[in-house]
Each structure stands twice: as C-alpha cells, then as structure tokens.
Write a protein that holds these residues in place. Structure first.
Motif, mmCIF file in Angstrom:
data_model
loop_
_atom_site.group_PDB
_atom_site.id
_atom_site.type_symbol
_atom_site.label_atom_id
_atom_site.label_comp_id
_atom_site.label_asym_id
_atom_site.label_seq_id
_atom_site.Cartn_x
_atom_site.Cartn_y
_atom_site.Cartn_z
ATOM 1 N N PHE A 162 -21.699 -58.736 18.265
ATOM 2 C CA PHE A 162 -22.750 -58.250 17.373
ATOM 3 C C PHE A 162 -23.998 -59.110 17.463
ATOM 4 O O PHE A 162 -25.106 -58.639 17.201
ATOM 5 C CB PHE A 162 -22.241 -58.210 15.925
ATOM 6 N N ASP A 194 -26.555 -52.985 8.755
ATOM 7 C CA ASP A 194 -25.215 -52.810 9.314
ATOM 8 C C ASP A 194 -24.913 -53.871 10.370
ATOM 9 O O ASP A 194 -23.799 -54.398 10.440
ATOM 10 C CB ASP A 194 -25.069 -51.416 9.924
ATOM 11 N N LEU A 195 -25.908 -54.185 11.191
ATOM 12 C CA LEU A 195 -25.697 -55.177 12.238
ATOM 13 C C LEU A 195 -25.484 -56.568 11.659
ATOM 14 O O LEU A 195 -24.631 -57.327 12.141
ATOM 15 C CB LEU A 195 -26.882 -55.183 13.206
ATOM 16 N N GLY A 198 -22.024 -56.533 10.166
ATOM 17 C CA GLY A 198 -21.037 -56.562 11.234
ATOM 18 C C GLY A 198 -20.972 -57.918 11.907
ATOM 19 O O GLY A 198 -19.890 -58.400 12.264
ATOM 20 N N ARG A 202 -17.629 -60.062 12.076
ATOM 21 C CA ARG A 202 -17.055 -60.390 13.376
ATOM 22 C C ARG A 202 -16.922 -61.899 13.556
ATOM 23 O O ARG A 202 -15.941 -62.393 14.122
ATOM 24 C CB ARG A 202 -17.925 -59.792 14.486
ATOM 25 N N GLU A 207 -13.536 -58.029 9.847
ATOM 26 C CA GLU A 207 -14.080 -56.677 9.823
ATOM 27 C C GLU A 207 -13.226 -55.736 8.985
ATOM 28 O O GLU A 207 -13.725 -54.780 8.404
ATOM 29 C CB GLU A 207 -14.204 -56.144 11.252
ATOM 30 N N THR A 214 -18.935 -48.509 6.962
ATOM 31 C CA THR A 214 -19.612 -49.620 7.631
ATOM 32 C C THR A 214 -18.909 -49.970 8.930
ATOM 33 O O THR A 214 -19.548 -50.223 9.952
ATOM 34 C CB THR A 214 -19.672 -50.852 6.713
ATOM 35 N N ARG A 215 -17.566 -49.960 8.924
ATOM 36 C CA ARG A 215 -16.817 -50.237 10.150
ATOM 37 C C ARG A 215 -17.112 -49.180 11.209
ATOM 38 O O ARG A 215 -17.256 -49.499 12.394
ATOM 39 C CB ARG A 215 -15.314 -50.291 9.868
ATOM 40 N N ASN A 218 -20.611 -49.801 12.584
ATOM 41 C CA ASN A 218 -20.603 -51.003 13.422
ATOM 42 C C ASN A 218 -20.015 -50.702 14.794
ATOM 43 O O ASN A 218 -20.550 -51.114 15.823
ATOM 44 C CB ASN A 218 -19.796 -52.115 12.750
ATOM 45 N N LYS A 219 -18.894 -49.989 14.809
ATOM 46 C CA LYS A 219 -18.259 -49.640 16.080
ATOM 47 C C LYS A 219 -19.185 -48.750 16.908
ATOM 48 O O LYS A 219 -19.328 -48.942 18.127
ATOM 49 C CB LYS A 219 -16.933 -48.931 15.819
#
Length: 348
Positions: A162, A194-195, A198, A202, A207, A214-215, A218-219
């Motif tokens: 990330f 979000d970044l 994340g 991470r 996570e 949010t997960r 992020n993915k």
C-alpha cells in the motif's frame, strides 16, 4: 483542475522570505517552531491543492527544522494527521515523534499527529523535496485511527504494498492536477482515505479488523495498481491477475463488478488508453504501430487494430494521422501573420 495556491519565496523580498514561509507552513500544517540556517535568504516553493477538507502540498525547500512542542499542543490541537512522502532529489529527514526516531530517505513515508509533539529536520545543506498531506482525524473511523496510531512516527516504504500505491496516487494527484475536475474531489478524497487506512492495516497485518467495504476497496486499489504496472505484459489476464493476488477468478470478477466493469474490460481499457497516448505523441510518430501495439501488451497487430477501432471509431493509423494534422495546424496557427493593422513592416 483542483483548487490550487502557489507560494514562491522568490516572489517576496529576501529579508522577509523566511517569515512569509514560516507563516504559510504554520497555516498549512499546525503551529510549530520553525528555524533554518538559511533564514537570511530562504528559498522554498510549494503548491497547496484542496480536496474538500484535505490539503496536499508538493514542496521543495532549503534545510530547515519544524518542532511542535508539548506547550504548543496544550495551546490548541487542530486534530490533523500529517503525512510526508519523500521524493527524489531530497536529502534525508530526521523524524522524532514521541519515543520514535528515524531517518526518512527518498521513497519513504511517515505519519504524524498534531496532538503529539514532533520534531522534523532536513539534513544540513540539503534540500527537502516531498509531498505533504494534511487530513482531519474526523475522516477516519475509530478502527482506522487505532491502526494509524500504532504506526505514527514509523518509517514506511513507499515502494511496496500500500505504500507504493499511496505514493503513486499522491504523485499522480500533484503532477496531473489539470486532469481532474472539482467534481472529482469526493471520489479522489475517498481513495486517499482508503489508501491511508489500508496502509496502516497492512503495516500492522491487521486488515481483518477493517470493515468489509474498506477491505474490498483496498483490494481493488491494489489490483488496479498491479494492472497499471503490468498492462504491457501479454500474459496479463484476469486469471493471472487473480493468481498474483491469491484470489479466485470469481472473486476478482466480484471486485470489478462492484465498480461497474469487468476485469478483462479494465485491462483492455488500460492498454488501449496507453496505445492512444503513444499514437498521439509527436515523439513516437516514427515508431511503427505494430511496435506500439506490442509495447501495450498486444501480440497481434490485427487484434490491436480491431480493438482500437471498436473503442475509438477509427483505425490506429487514421487516429495517428488525424492527431498529427491537428498538432501541425496548431503550430501553424501560432505562426499566423498579425492583423493587417499590425503588418506595416511587411514589404508590398
């Protein structure tokens, strides 16, 4: 274009440059004691970009020191998270935050909080080149804040995971500001939040503590960044993308379905957009269309031509020639004769 304000110390008299810079930094970040051995003729340049209540400011400046003491914290707390991404050309930054100390070098990130004392100093006789970000804490959930709180003052790599995605996103925002519209601000801000969330999760391998949405975002952002970096590989397919991220093709499909697109269409769109950019680039006018197609992940020139025509309504060669003529017309237009009233110097 996002709202932008520019500050250059060269625009003011030498004897007040550092005072102007100090006032601008305090207004941008939070109250601090700022000092520099170059205060008699300080040099600094920054741009302030606005994303709703979030501020981004790419900066280049001479060596200086920024201290937020416990006394300043007691006087008032704007409750901001501050993020710095150190860019190429910068010297190292010594960072103290609470009981944590490190040296941040190029491609490192770190996060500070205005409610805690901190001390950041650029190495003597070096320039600081970086992107600063100020985010009010109200933008984060309590879960996200707990994760961020545990990495405050840490040196974080901006070249993997990330950290790399966040670094790329920040660099894109400040270098391509003209590509965005004010109506893009809510979405751009959400991506940034979000970044950051994340990144914290991470870094802590936490996570799983984040909410499902949010997960998922992020993915998706990680996968989109992976495609951005590997679109030129002919072997890049939804199946290989899924395998690289340890998920099934069906899970990948659901991630992209939530964004209103398929993974295959996203890969195809990324390749075609890059091909279109290269075809319109005057510096690549003599590069063969087949070579451009190969550099964008196509193994068949015929397949590329069909895909390009379907997407843009004309063949690659036709598009290139049209762009070339328009660029020539623009250049010729800039050389046009002045109005008759201003052409007395031209001999009959």
């Amino acid at each position: 274009m996002l709202p932008e304000t520019v500050l250059r110390t060269d625009d003011v008299a030498p004897d007040v440059r550092f005072d102007v810079w100090r006032e601008a930094m305090v207004a941008t970040i939070f109250p601090m004691h700022i000092s520099s051995r170059h205060s008699s003729d300080f040099w600094g340049h920054t741009r302030l970009l606005t994303l709703d209540d979030v501020l981004l400011w790419p900066v280049a400046m001479q060596a200086s020191r920024y201290r937020r003491t416990a006394e300043l914290v007691r006087r008032g707390d704007p409750e901001l998270y501050h993020i710095t991404l150190v860019l190429p050309g910068s010297g190292r930054l010594r960072v103290d935050h609470g009981d944590r100390r490190h040296l941040s070098a190029v491609n490192n990130l770190y996060i500070l909080h205005s409610s805690q004392p901190c001390d950041v100093e650029v190495e003597e006789n070096e320039l600081a080149v970086a992107i600063g970000v100020e985010i009010p804490r109200v933008n984060f959930s309590s879960t996200a804040e707990r994760a961020i709180g545990r990495i405050l003052g840490h040196r974080i790599s901006g070249q993997e995971g990330f950290g790399a995605v966040l670094s790329h996103f920040l660099s894109h925002l400040v270098s391509r500001n003209s590509a965005h519209r004010p109506s893009d601000m809510p979405q751009l801000k959400q991506i940034l939040l979000d970044l950051v969330t994340g990144l914290a999760a991470r870094e802590l391998d936490a996570e799983a503590s984040l909410c499902t949405e949010t997960r998922r975002r992020n993915k998706f952002l990680l996968i989109r960044s992976y495609i951005q970096q590997n679109y030129h590989d002919p072997a890049l397919t939804p199946r290989t993308v899924a395998a690289a991220h340890f998920i099934s093709p069906r899970q990948l499909h659901r991630l992209f379905e939530a964004e209103g697109i398929t993974a295959a269409a996203h890969i195809r769109g990324r390749r075609l957009a890059e091909a279109r950019r290269r075809l319109a680039d005057p510096a690549q006018y003599t590069t063969s269309i087949q070579t451009i197609a190969q550099r964008c992940g196509y193994t068949s020139a015929a397949h590329f031509s069909r895909s390009f025509s379907a997407a843009y309504g004309m063949a690659p060669r036709e598009y290139r020639e049209l762009e070339h003529r328009q660029q020539l017309d623009t250049k010729l237009g800039s050389l046009a004769l002045p109005p008759a009233a201003d052409r007395d110097w031209i001999p009959a």
